[in-house]
Design a protein around this motif. Structure first.
Motif, short mmCIF file in Angstrom:
data_model
loop_
_atom_site.label_atom_id
_atom_site.label_comp_id
_atom_site.label_asym_id
_atom_site.label_seq_id
_atom_site.Cartn_x
_atom_site.Cartn_y
_atom_site.Cartn_z
N LYS A 138 16.37 42.94 -71.08
CA LYS A 138 15.96 41.53 -70.81
C LYS A 138 16.06 41.43 -68.92
N HIS A 140 13.63 43.21 -67.26
CA HIS A 140 12.64 43.18 -66.73
C HIS A 140 10.79 42.93 -67.91
N PRO A 141 11.23 42.42 -68.54
CA PRO A 141 10.48 42.82 -70.40
C PRO A 141 8.80 42.87 -70.11
N LYS A 142 8.63 42.19 -69.13
CA LYS A 142 6.84 43.49 -69.36
C LYS A 142 6.94 44.88 -69.30
N HIS A 254 1.38 40.13 -62.37
CA HIS A 254 1.58 38.95 -62.81
C HIS A 254 0.22 39.00 -64.14
N ARG A 276 6.90 41.60 -83.24
CA ARG A 276 7.28 41.83 -81.60
C ARG A 276 5.86 41.31 -81.36
N GLY A 281 2.54 36.76 -74.13
CA GLY A 281 4.33 36.05 -74.70
C GLY A 281 4.75 36.41 -72.86
N TYR A 282 4.34 37.34 -72.14
CA TYR A 282 5.19 37.97 -70.95
C TYR A 282 4.10 38.17 -69.69
N TRP A 283 2.77 37.95 -69.61
CA TRP A 283 2.27 38.34 -68.86
C TRP A 283 1.51 36.35 -67.97
#
Length: 702
Positions: A138, A140-142, A254, A276, A281-283
């Motif tokens: 949670k 560090h979702p990457k 990033h 998923r 969604g993350y970068w």
């Protein structure tokens, strides 16, 4: 060898410039000397931001003793904790024997739905199934998408249960900056004028600003916009070796660089089978490397989803619509010159067919002309001070939510016929450059105008190519008015250089279109007046150049073959390059010529052979810029007897001495002979001109 392969020579301590002194004074602790990365990297395959993170901890100083101590510390950390794939078994043994060991590795986490646990995989160490607690994921979702470089403590506990994994995660710390003071950053920025600040950013990227023009620096800075601007769509197409993808793989934690051939809907957007979310969604930045290639297979559904996301910043997951902020960057290589592309297609010519679509192209905000970006050379790298890349990455990330797009409006107004999509592209580029160059907003009217013109040019390059593809789109006047209602038009450099081809008729016909057999008619007419037979030239004679001796016979040819066993020394390679230059001067810049050299490898030792290779590679690169595709074939030392030049127009020129017809020149730059062949003395030689009917003439019944 006196040194082992893994040993790295100590860096030469550069003389600190006034700018370097100011950088250290105003940004203490967050800058590092850029040549130190090479000093500590060795054979570790690890991004620059990981190394600079460590250097920022131990060597962020201008004190030489502190720097050297920091380098030693970082080397020791890498030696003890960085995992080389070839040494993974040794590291595993170390963990087992000690019970616990700290490593630096790339970690990817996946959800094991059957066991309802998160499991980590370590790229270099080669272990997987390591349990990761939910709070870590949670935070560090990457870790779930693409993986993150981390410093980890790995523990070993063996169990008799076969299903148990003996590896435990004691601790994990992603290699990213822990804090950032934006007020301190803005205050320190005020201590630099614009030129100094641009040079600081260039050194932060790793380049020596002294070897770049102002325009060249701006191209590098535009590559940073996706990190500072949400949902920014950037394309860069150009020759190989210009560093197009470097900044997206090395510069920031990033950003994610992926191969264009590896893109799928589940990887990029959403996996509908498990819900998923993908990379967007993350970068902050998703960059597609090797994106060009006409024959590449593409997924039509991916293109459609990508078009929607690039326009609306959203994508669907079943019945649910999701938003994301990731910027999209597309980089790829071109294989033709600019005039060739403009004459025969457009500047998006290299893209796969599914992306060579006006609806997709119209979503691009800016086009970096990669043909204007210099091929990377050794002297272009900086040994001055720049931001630790992790620091500047956090700076850019912190400004993504801000909007500077209206900062020009107190001085200028865009043309009224610029569409909403064109305006969005201009605004986003302008906003990004403003945040990068003038984060505090203190820019003069002239500085604002410079950024605005650059932003308009990049969007115009996109739109002008779309107009060539889609004749239904309306022409656009790109430019702006000042408050006195004075109009300022904005063009592109290639528009000024190649106006005949840039303004091609949009129905697909070429300007001043000639008859289909015009080329063959011109070749025949030109050939008719050329001398055929043998000529002799005397030792010491002057007044001869390749233009009259050779190029007149090569005009109109699309394929030329040179047979010369002696193109191995510097002056011989220079002669070849001068012939290529002369051929280029006499051809249409939009045409391409295939030039093949058949020669012999230098037999005088490996060093001289290596030099010969270097000369020929440099000639190949330079010739490509001129629209000449240069290729080399090495024949056996005893297999070449006659030196000659032959063309597909029927000419065969027998050269007694090959291209090596000139006497040695002085090295003085003021000697006219170094610039003008007619001022050079000749060696004695003979030349014979023979002409046979070419294929085109046979076809015409000549």
């Amino acid at each position: 060898m006196s040194e082992t392969e893994n040993e790295t020579p100590e860096p030469i301590v550069p003389q600190q410039s006034d700018l370097d002194f100011k950088i250290n004074l105003l940004f203490p602790g967050v800058v590092v000397r850029k040549d130190l990365v090479k000093a500590v990297k060795g054979n570790a395959i690890v991004p620059s931001y990981v190394l600079e993170y460590l250097l920022g901890q131990y060597a962020a100083s201008d004190d030489e003793a502190t720097i050297q101590a920091g380098i030693d510390t970082v080397r020791k950390i890498l030696a003890e904790h960085y995992v080389h794939r070839s040494e993974s078994e040794l590291v595993k043994s170390t963990i087992k024997e000690r019970g616990r060991h700290r490593i630096i590795d790339r970690v990817t986490v996946t959800l094991n739905e059957k066991a309802d646990v998160y499991e980590a995989e370590f790229a270099n160490l080669g272990i997987k199934g390591v349990i990761v607690d939910s709070p870590v994921v949670k935070a560090h979702p990457k870790l779930l998408v693409g993986g993150v470089w981390c410093i980890c403590d790995i523990e070993y506990f063996h169990s008799d249960e076969r299903s148990d994994v003996p590896w435990n995660l004691g601790s994990i710390k992603p290699i990213q900056l822990s804090r950032f003071d934006v007020d301190q950053y803005l205050e320190a920025r005020r201590g630099f004028n614009t030129e100094e600040w641009i040079d600081l950013l260039m050194q932060s990227i790793g380049f020596n600003p002294e070897v770049f023009s102002r325009r060249g620096k701006f191209f590098q800075l535009v590559r940073l916009i996706p990190f500072v601007e949400r949902n920014y769509n950037l394309v860069e197409l150009g020759p190989k070796g210009t560093g197009k993808s470097h900044i997206f793989s090395e510069f920031s934690p990033h950003g994610m660089l992926i191969s264009g051939g590896e893109v799928t809907v589940p990887k990029l957007f959403v996996n509908n089978s498990n819900g998923r979310i993908g990379l967007v969604g993350y970068w902050d930045v998703v960059a597609f490397d090797e994106f060009a290639g006409k024959k590449k297979r593409t997924d039509k559904s991916l293109v459609d989803i990508m078009k929607n996301y690039m326009a609306n910043k959203s994508f669907s997951r079943g019945v649910e619509t999701l938003g994301a902020e990731a910027s999209m960057v597309f980089v790829g290589n071109t294989s033709h010159t600019v005039p060739y592309m403009l004459k025969n297609s457009d500047l998006f010519d290299e893209l796969p067919d599914a992306y060579h679509d006006p609806a997709y192209l119209d979503r691009l905000h800016h086009y970096i002309p990669g043909w204007e970006v210099d091929i990377i050379r050794g002297e272009m790298f900086s040994d001055g001070y720049g931001f630790v890349v992790d620091y500047i990455a956090e700076v850019l990330k912190s400004m993504r939510s801000q909007d500077y797009s209206d900062r020009y409006q107190k001085h200028y107004t865009l043309s009224s016929d610029i569409s909403t999509r064109d305006r969005d592209g201009i605004h986003k580029t302008f906003s990004g450059l403003m945040k990068i160059l003038y984060p505090g907003g203190e820019a003069t009217r002239k500085e604002i105008e410079e950024i605005l013109r650059f932003a308009i040019e990049g969007r115009k390059r996109v739109k002008d190519q779309i107009l060539r593809i889609d004749s239904t789109m309306a022409e656009v006047k790109f430019g702006y008015f000042d408050k006195e209602a004075t109009w300022y038009a904005v063009g592109t450099l290639e528009e000024d250089q190649y106006p005949t081809y840039y303004r091609r008729v949009r129905t697909g016909t070429e300007p001043d279109e000639a008859p289909a057999n015009a080329d063959s008619l011109e070749v025949g007419a030109a050939s008719a007046g050329l001398f055929q037979g043998h000529r002799e030239y005397q030792e010491g004679q002057h007044g001869v150049s390749y233009d009259e001796l050779l190029v007149s016979y090569l005009q109109g040819a699309s394929r030329i073959t040179i047979v010369d066993p002696y193109v191995r020394m510097f002056h011989q390679a220079r002669n070849l390059m001068e012939l290529i230059e002369a051929i280029a001067r006499g051809k249409d810049p939009a045409d391409e010529i295939a030039l093949k050299l058949i020669t012999v490898e230098n037999q005088d030792g490996p060093e001289k052979l290596q030099k010969q290779y270097e000369y020929l590679v440099q000639i190949k690169q330079s010739a490509a810029v001129l629209g000449i595709v240069f290729d080399v074939e090495f024949a056996g030392p005893q297999s070449i007897h006659d030196r000659s030049i032959s063309t597909d127009t029927g000419w065969r020129i027998l050269l007694g001495r090959g291209l090596d017809i000139f006497q040695r020149m002085s090295d003085s730059p003021f000697d006219l002979a170094t610039r003008y062949q007619k001022h050079r003395g000749l060696k004695a030689f003979g030349v014979t001109y023979l002409r046979e009917p070419c294929e085109t003439e046979h076809g015409n019944g000549s």
